[in-house]
Design a protein around this motif. Sequence first.
Motif, short mmCIF file in Angstrom:
data_model
loop_
_atom_site.label_atom_id
_atom_site.label_comp_id
_atom_site.label_asym_id
_atom_site.label_seq_id
_atom_site.Cartn_x
_atom_site.Cartn_y
_atom_site.Cartn_z
N ALA A 180 0.75 -0.68 0.13
CA ALA A 180 0.19 0.52 -0.03
C ALA A 180 0.71 1.46 -0.17
O ALA A 180 0.63 2.20 -0.80
CB ALA A 180 -0.74 0.24 1.05
N VAL A 181 1.40 1.13 0.54
CA VAL A 181 2.84 2.26 1.16
C VAL A 181 2.92 2.46 -0.70
O VAL A 181 3.53 3.71 -0.72
CB VAL A 181 4.01 2.38 2.08
CG1 VAL A 181 4.46 3.56 1.70
CG2 VAL A 181 2.88 2.44 3.89
N LEU A 182 4.28 1.10 -1.27
CA LEU A 182 4.76 2.16 -2.07
C LEU A 182 3.94 2.46 -3.80
O LEU A 182 4.19 3.06 -4.38
CB LEU A 182 5.33 0.14 -2.45
CG LEU A 182 6.28 0.10 -1.52
CD1 LEU A 182 6.91 -1.10 -1.95
CD2 LEU A 182 7.61 1.15 -1.57
N LEU A 183 2.46 1.85 -3.52
CA LEU A 183 1.63 2.14 -4.51
C LEU A 183 2.09 3.26 -4.54
O LEU A 183 1.50 4.43 -5.27
CB LEU A 183 0.80 0.98 -4.30
CG LEU A 183 0.31 -0.09 -4.97
CD1 LEU A 183 -0.43 -1.38 -4.72
CD2 LEU A 183 0.73 -0.24 -6.82
N GLY A 184 1.33 3.95 -3.03
CA GLY A 184 0.83 4.97 -2.45
C GLY A 184 1.94 6.45 -3.33
O GLY A 184 1.30 7.29 -3.35
N LEU A 185 3.23 5.96 -2.83
CA LEU A 185 4.33 6.98 -2.97
C LEU A 185 4.76 7.37 -4.54
O LEU A 185 4.97 7.96 -5.42
CB LEU A 185 5.58 6.57 -2.67
CG LEU A 185 5.47 6.77 -1.08
CD1 LEU A 185 6.64 6.00 -0.98
CD2 LEU A 185 5.77 7.59 -0.81
N GLN A 186 4.30 5.55 -5.71
CA GLN A 186 4.06 5.80 -6.55
C GLN A 186 3.60 6.64 -7.67
O GLN A 186 3.41 6.87 -8.62
CB GLN A 186 4.61 4.89 -7.45
CG GLN A 186 5.56 3.17 -7.26
CD GLN A 186 5.37 3.00 -7.72
OE1 GLN A 186 3.49 1.73 -7.58
NE2 GLN A 186 6.76 1.53 -7.96
N ALA A 187 1.97 6.46 -7.17
CA ALA A 187 0.45 7.46 -7.38
C ALA A 187 1.65 8.44 -7.10
O ALA A 187 1.19 10.07 -7.54
CB ALA A 187 -0.62 6.64 -7.07
N ASP A 188 2.02 8.91 -5.81
CA ASP A 188 2.66 10.10 -6.11
C ASP A 188 3.66 11.24 -6.76
O ASP A 188 4.48 12.29 -6.81
CB ASP A 188 3.02 10.60 -4.72
CG ASP A 188 1.71 10.77 -3.76
OD1 ASP A 188 0.77 10.87 -4.04
OD2 ASP A 188 2.09 10.94 -2.23
N GLY A 189 4.20 9.79 -7.72
CA GLY A 189 5.35 10.26 -8.43
C GLY A 189 6.81 10.65 -7.87
O GLY A 189 7.80 10.86 -8.52
N ILE A 190 6.50 9.56 -6.58
CA ILE A 190 7.71 9.56 -6.03
C ILE A 190 8.56 8.38 -6.14
O ILE A 190 8.08 6.95 -6.10
CB ILE A 190 7.80 9.40 -4.61
CG1 ILE A 190 6.75 11.14 -4.78
CG2 ILE A 190 9.09 9.88 -4.02
CD1 ILE A 190 6.23 11.17 -2.89
N VAL A 191 9.83 8.15 -6.29
CA VAL A 191 10.71 7.10 -7.21
C VAL A 191 10.90 6.01 -5.18
O VAL A 191 11.60 6.72 -5.04
CB VAL A 191 11.95 6.74 -7.37
CG1 VAL A 191 12.54 5.07 -7.48
CG2 VAL A 191 11.60 7.46 -9.36
N PRO A 192 10.17 5.13 -4.98
CA PRO A 192 10.16 4.49 -3.57
C PRO A 192 11.74 3.56 -3.93
O PRO A 192 11.39 3.17 -4.15
CB PRO A 192 8.97 3.84 -2.98
CG PRO A 192 8.28 3.64 -3.93
CD PRO A 192 9.02 4.22 -5.49
N VAL A 193 12.65 3.63 -2.66
CA VAL A 193 13.51 2.72 -2.56
C VAL A 193 13.38 1.28 -1.04
O VAL A 193 13.53 2.85 -0.03
CB VAL A 193 15.03 3.28 -2.89
CG1 VAL A 193 15.94 1.71 -2.95
CG2 VAL A 193 14.65 3.92 -4.46
N VAL A 194 13.24 1.05 -1.02
CA VAL A 194 13.61 0.00 0.03
C VAL A 194 14.84 -0.34 0.67
O VAL A 194 15.22 -0.77 0.17
CB VAL A 194 12.51 -1.08 0.51
CG1 VAL A 194 12.32 -1.78 1.50
CG2 VAL A 194 10.93 -0.62 -0.01
N VAL A 195 15.72 0.32 1.44
CA VAL A 195 16.62 -0.15 2.21
C VAL A 195 16.12 -1.37 3.32
O VAL A 195 15.89 -0.57 4.96
CB VAL A 195 17.71 1.21 3.17
CG1 VAL A 195 18.72 0.64 3.56
CG2 VAL A 195 18.08 1.96 1.77
N GLY A 196 16.76 -2.14 3.37
CA GLY A 196 16.83 -3.28 4.48
C GLY A 196 17.04 -3.23 6.13
O GLY A 196 17.93 -2.51 5.80
#
Length: 298
Positions: A180-196
């Motif tokens: 949900a968070v990643l899809l929301g960020l992408q919808a805002d035009g932001i590229v998400p990168v998860v750091v483990g």
Amino acid sequence: AETTTTLPHPPAAISNEDAVALDAVVSALGVTVLPDNLRPSLKNAYDDMPELYHNGCHQYYKTRVKTRCIFGDPAGTFTIAIWGDSHITQWYHALEAIAVANHWRIIPMTQGGCPFIDVEVYNKGAKGHLKQCQPWRDSARQFMRDEHVDMVFLSQYYAEADLGTRQPITAEQWNSQLRAVLLGLQADGIVPVVVGDVADPPNDVPTCLSRAQENDQMTESRDDDPLTTSVVDTIRSVTTELGVGFIDPTHWLCSDHRCPVVVGDILMYRGGHHLTTTAVLWLQPLLEQLIVPYVNGL
């Protein structure tokens, strides 16, 4: 030349999936004696932390992000952000140095005990519900929109506890909430990168090593406990499905699931489960090699 309507392909998502343990990490597994020139020293380990703890930009018990915490190149036209709990804060100085070198802005949005995924948490240190986390997350999302953030790096402690069970957030919760968070960020035009997350040592590292000096024993952590394995598998699955970047530091810092807490002359942990800033800056070139070419290809 022939006119074409073909659009350029976006660069492949950031990933260190094919990375192997650093040579210095492999060599460290056979070491049983602390070096005399340890950086930071055991005495100074707890102070080897990001500046965000001193300038007030790493928050506690707040419902809104601090809007004055914008660093890097103030005239930069590309903006990165970091978002999550103290486990993304620990990466700040490496990402800030990369931002400065490439004339980007960097916005830290970090708060102790607050995950970036939408899960209500019980904090053992505070002995209660961190009810500020949800409005703080909403504030962070809006601030990223307001500041036109281009890319955000996300991380949190895998052992953050669910409010209802008071047990670590499960892989099932990660699966639904991360998506949900990643899809929301992408919808805002932001590229998400998860750091483990990094491996979680069984004890406070400086204290443990201080005691171990007397019998030449070194400690190490592991990255193959059931919780970590299930969460990492879930993150990898969700990020792959959504085309989102995933940087797993344990690929560099662990060999055969063994993760030394001292590598060469570097003390890797400043406490129970946070990297020292010295260790993070040592890893900066690896992050730069992943991030800068990706941004240049956007």
